[in-house]
Design a protein around this motif. Structure first.
Motif, PDB file in Angstrom:
ATOM      1  N   VAL A 311      -0.438  -5.170   3.692  1.00 34.48           N
ATOM      2  CA  VAL A 311       0.659  -4.586   4.457  1.00 34.48           C
ATOM      3  C   VAL A 311       1.814  -4.288   3.500  1.00 34.48           C
ATOM      4  CG1 VAL A 311       2.388  -4.987   6.242  1.00 34.48           C
ATOM      5  CG2 VAL A 311       0.021  -5.725   6.598  1.00 34.48           C
ATOM      6  N   THR A 312       2.233  -3.029   3.474  1.00 31.50           N
ATOM      7  CA  THR A 312       3.236  -2.609   2.494  1.00 31.50           C
ATOM      8  C   THR A 312       4.537  -2.104   3.121  1.00 31.50           C
ATOM      9  OG1 THR A 312       2.120  -0.459   2.398  1.00 31.50           O
ATOM     10  CG2 THR A 312       1.552  -2.074   0.691  1.00 31.50           C
ATOM     11  N   ALA A 313       4.594  -1.920   4.443  1.00 29.97           N
ATOM     12  CA  ALA A 313       5.834  -1.458   5.087  1.00 29.97           C
ATOM     13  C   ALA A 313       5.860  -1.936   6.528  1.00 29.97           C
ATOM     14  CB  ALA A 313       5.956   0.060   5.035  1.00 29.97           C
ATOM     15  N   ARG A 314       7.064  -2.253   7.016  1.00 30.10           N
ATOM     16  CA  ARG A 314       7.242  -2.797   8.348  1.00 30.10           C
ATOM     17  C   ARG A 314       8.395  -2.084   9.060  1.00 30.10           C
ATOM     18  NH1 ARG A 314       6.411  -5.761   4.223  1.00 30.10           N
ATOM     19  NH2 ARG A 314       4.722  -7.317   4.179  1.00 30.10           N
ATOM     20  N   PHE A 315       8.201  -1.787  10.361  1.00 29.08           N
ATOM     21  CA  PHE A 315       9.214  -1.081  11.141  1.00 29.08           C
ATOM     22  C   PHE A 315       9.332  -1.730  12.525  1.00 29.08           C
ATOM     23  CE2 PHE A 315       7.827   1.939   7.995  1.00 29.08           C
ATOM     24  CZ  PHE A 315       8.954   2.677   7.679  1.00 29.08           C
ATOM     25  N   SER A 316      10.494  -1.576  13.129  1.00 28.74           N
ATOM     26  CA  SER A 316      10.671  -2.030  14.506  1.00 28.74           C
ATOM     27  C   SER A 316      10.075  -1.001  15.462  1.00 28.74           C
ATOM     28  CB  SER A 316      12.163  -2.211  14.811  1.00 28.74           C
ATOM     29  OG  SER A 316      12.819  -0.941  14.821  1.00 28.74           O
ATOM     30  N   LEU A 317       9.921  -1.402  16.725  1.00 25.60           N
ATOM     31  CA  LEU A 317       9.361  -0.496  17.729  1.00 25.60           C
ATOM     32  C   LEU A 317      10.239   0.741  17.893  1.00 25.60           C
ATOM     33  CD1 LEU A 317       7.063  -0.210  19.839  1.00 25.60           C
ATOM     34  CD2 LEU A 317       8.626  -1.249  21.501  1.00 25.60           C
ATOM     35  N   ALA A 318      11.562   0.562  17.809  1.00 31.37           N
ATOM     36  CA  ALA A 318      12.478   1.692  17.966  1.00 31.37           C
ATOM     37  C   ALA A 318      12.311   2.727  16.866  1.00 31.37           C
ATOM     38  CB  ALA A 318      13.919   1.186  17.995  1.00 31.37           C
ATOM     39  N   HIS A 319      11.701   2.335  15.739  1.00 31.52           N
ATOM     40  CA  HIS A 319      11.516   3.248  14.611  1.00 31.52           C
ATOM     41  C   HIS A 319      10.044   3.604  14.415  1.00 31.52           C
ATOM     42  CE1 HIS A 319      15.531   1.533  13.734  1.00 31.52           C
ATOM     43  NE2 HIS A 319      15.772   2.747  13.253  1.00 31.52           N
ATOM     44  N   THR A 320       9.298   3.653  15.519  1.00 35.09           N
ATOM     45  CA  THR A 320       7.872   3.973  15.434  1.00 35.09           C
ATOM     46  C   THR A 320       7.636   5.355  14.832  1.00 35.09           C
ATOM     47  OG1 THR A 320       7.275   2.524  17.277  1.00 35.09           O
ATOM     48  CG2 THR A 320       5.775   4.346  16.778  1.00 35.09           C
ATOM     49  N   GLY A 321       8.449   6.334  15.229  1.00 36.36           N
ATOM     50  CA  GLY A 321       8.292   7.675  14.663  1.00 36.36           C
ATOM     51  C   GLY A 321       8.453   7.673  13.160  1.00 36.36           C
ATOM     52  N   GLU A 322       9.454   6.949  12.673  1.00 36.57           N
ATOM     53  CA  GLU A 322       9.670   6.847  11.229  1.00 36.57           C
ATOM     54  C   GLU A 322       8.496   6.140  10.557  1.00 36.57           C
ATOM     55  OE1 GLU A 322      12.865   4.806   8.096  1.00 36.57           O
ATOM     56  OE2 GLU A 322      13.309   4.873  10.250  1.00 36.57           O
ATOM     57  N   ALA A 323       7.950   5.126  11.237  1.00 32.85           N
ATOM     58  CA  ALA A 323       6.799   4.411  10.690  1.00 32.85           C
ATOM     59  C   ALA A 323       5.602   5.336  10.532  1.00 32.85           C
ATOM     60  CB  ALA A 323       6.433   3.242  11.605  1.00 32.85           C
ATOM     61  N   ILE A 324       5.344   6.163  11.535  1.00 38.65           N
ATOM     62  CA  ILE A 324       4.210   7.087  11.465  1.00 38.65           C
ATOM     63  C   ILE A 324       4.439   8.135  10.383  1.00 38.65           C
ATOM     64  CG2 ILE A 324       2.829   8.768  12.732  1.00 38.65           C
ATOM     65  CD1 ILE A 324       3.480   7.232  15.290  1.00 38.65           C
ATOM     66  N   GLU A 325       5.649   8.669  10.290  1.00 40.01           N
ATOM     67  CA  GLU A 325       5.948   9.643   9.235  1.00 40.01           C
ATOM     68  C   GLU A 325       5.766   9.017   7.849  1.00 40.01           C
ATOM     69  OE1 GLU A 325       6.548  12.782   9.220  1.00 40.01           O
ATOM     70  OE2 GLU A 325       6.874  13.253  11.340  1.00 40.01           O
ATOM     71  N   THR A 326       6.142   7.753   7.703  1.00 41.87           N
ATOM     72  CA  THR A 326       5.964   7.064   6.423  1.00 41.87           C
ATOM     73  C   THR A 326       4.489   6.935   6.087  1.00 41.87           C
ATOM     74  OG1 THR A 326       8.019   5.823   6.690  1.00 41.87           O
ATOM     75  CG2 THR A 326       6.389   4.908   5.179  1.00 41.87           C
ATOM     76  N   ALA A 327       3.683   6.547   7.069  1.00 43.86           N
ATOM     77  CA  ALA A 327       2.242   6.425   6.848  1.00 43.86           C
ATOM     78  C   ALA A 327       1.616   7.769   6.494  1.00 43.86           C
ATOM     79  CB  ALA A 327       1.570   5.838   8.082  1.00 43.86           C
ATOM     80  N   LEU A 328       2.184   8.837   7.042  1.00 42.69           N
ATOM     81  CA  LEU A 328       1.662  10.183   6.786  1.00 42.69           C
ATOM     82  C   LEU A 328       2.002  10.700   5.395  1.00 42.69           C
ATOM     83  CD1 LEU A 328       2.389  12.180  10.065  1.00 42.69           C
ATOM     84  CD2 LEU A 328       0.166  12.002   8.927  1.00 42.69           C
TER      85      LEU A 328
END
Length: 343
Positions: A311-328
């Protein structure tokens, strides 16, 4: 008397690149079910496809859906007929459900059930929310040595365990894994746990190769600059989905096996002449059979497979969109997770 329904938040995907934090009803467990407070959700390639394209293969996002199927959490409620000993246990969620009665299920191939469902696969809502209700048999208690972050990796590890099973990896085998993403590295770990004497991981992306060299104990090959040894491997586990990866089938020994784990990006051309001449078995892998989840928990619980560092990055639920963009977009990341109940 007025009854008030508890409310909570969920990350709901409405269409391509349109994920919204919304207030929803908190689910209640029915007979044989448990209520799980979600601690971690790992983002998978299927989540990214739904987010970017609005579909994943033939499955189309035609109604707002909560994504997420790689999940761990804590059982905070039980329904009638559910073992009360599950309360307070840390669990990994097995997201796929089959009908259990069709010919395919009765034949032991429940992962191929035509009417099966999976968390986060439309129209079934997933785990990117604060709580999820699931059948208690699909909430697998985790060994005490595993934390929630390692628990979220049980589901993708089960994919690797199933690939190892389908490819019939055995003690003494030399194995090639193409693709150094999360599934590739976890599949490599599963192959070693199954008895492979050596596992080589191959990829072309510099950051993935760097992570593989740090996390994988065996050889790592950069296919953009180096060649694989010819006729050197007993088994090949293809985890990249890249059409060019199938060219590596020519490195298999006669009578070898190639297992297709990664979802092909487009129509692929394989050296079928080599497959025919040397009787190479070509097998597909879709999710995992029932035994694979138990293997993933057992091997990681005993330390046979170690899950730390992926696991290399962690986000809160409110930042799910940012989390997906980061994974992309961020190739330096391996596994991005969302923490729905983070303070």
């Amino acid at each position: 008397m007025t009854q008030f329904t508890e409310r909570e938040f969920a990350a709901v995907l409405h269409g391509p690149r349109d994920v919204r934090l919304e207030e929803v009803d908190r689910p209640r467990p029915g007979p044989g079910q448990v209520l799980v407070q979600i601690e971690r959700v790992g983002l998978c390639g299927s989540d990214l496809h739904y987010y970017v394209d609005g579909h994943n293969g033939p499955t189309v996002l035609d109604t707002p859906t909560v994504l997420g199927h790689e999940a761990s959490g804590i059982v905070v409620g039980v329904g009638d007929g559910t073992p009360p000993k599950l309360l307070g246990r840390q669990v990994a969620l097995e997201p796929a459900t089959s009908c259990g009665v069709c010919v395919i299920c009765r034949g032991g191939r429940s992962n191929l059930c035509p009417s099966g469902t999976c968390l986060g696969s439309p129209p079934t809502n997933g785990a990117l929310r604060e709580h999820v209700v699931i059948e208690h048999r699909l909430a697998h208690p985790l060994p005490e040595r595993l934390n929630p972050e390692e628990g979220v990796l049980i589901e993708p590890l089960a994919v690797g365990c199933w690939a190892v099973h389908r490819a019939r990896v055995a003690t003494g085998h030399r194995v090639l894994v193409t693709g150094a993403g999360p599934i590739g590295l976890l599949t490599a770990k599963a192959a070693l746990a199954a008895g492979a004497v050596e596992v080589t991981v191959a990829d072309v992306h510099p950051h993935r190769l760097e992570l593989a060299r740090r996390l994988h104990p065996g050889p790592v090959v950069d296919l953009s600059t180096d060649e694989l040894p010819r006729t050197g491997f007993d088994r090949m586990l293809e985890c990249s989905g890249a059409p060019s990866a199938l060219e590596a089938v020519e490195t298999l020994k006669p009578g070898g096996v190639i297992a297709l784990v990664g979802v092909p990006q487009r129509r692929s051309v394989a050296p079928l002449g080599y497959v025919q001449r040397w009787e190479v078995d070509l097998v597909g892998c879709f999710r995992y059979g029932p035994a694979a989840f138990r293997s993933a928990i057992g091997w990681s619980g005993t330390g046979r497979v170690r899950l730390s560092g992926l696991v290399t990055a962690r986000f809160s639920l409110a930042h799910t969109g940012e989390a997906i963009e980061t994974a992309l977009t961020d190739r330096t990341q391996l596994k991005v997770v969302v923490q729905p109940n983070a303070a």
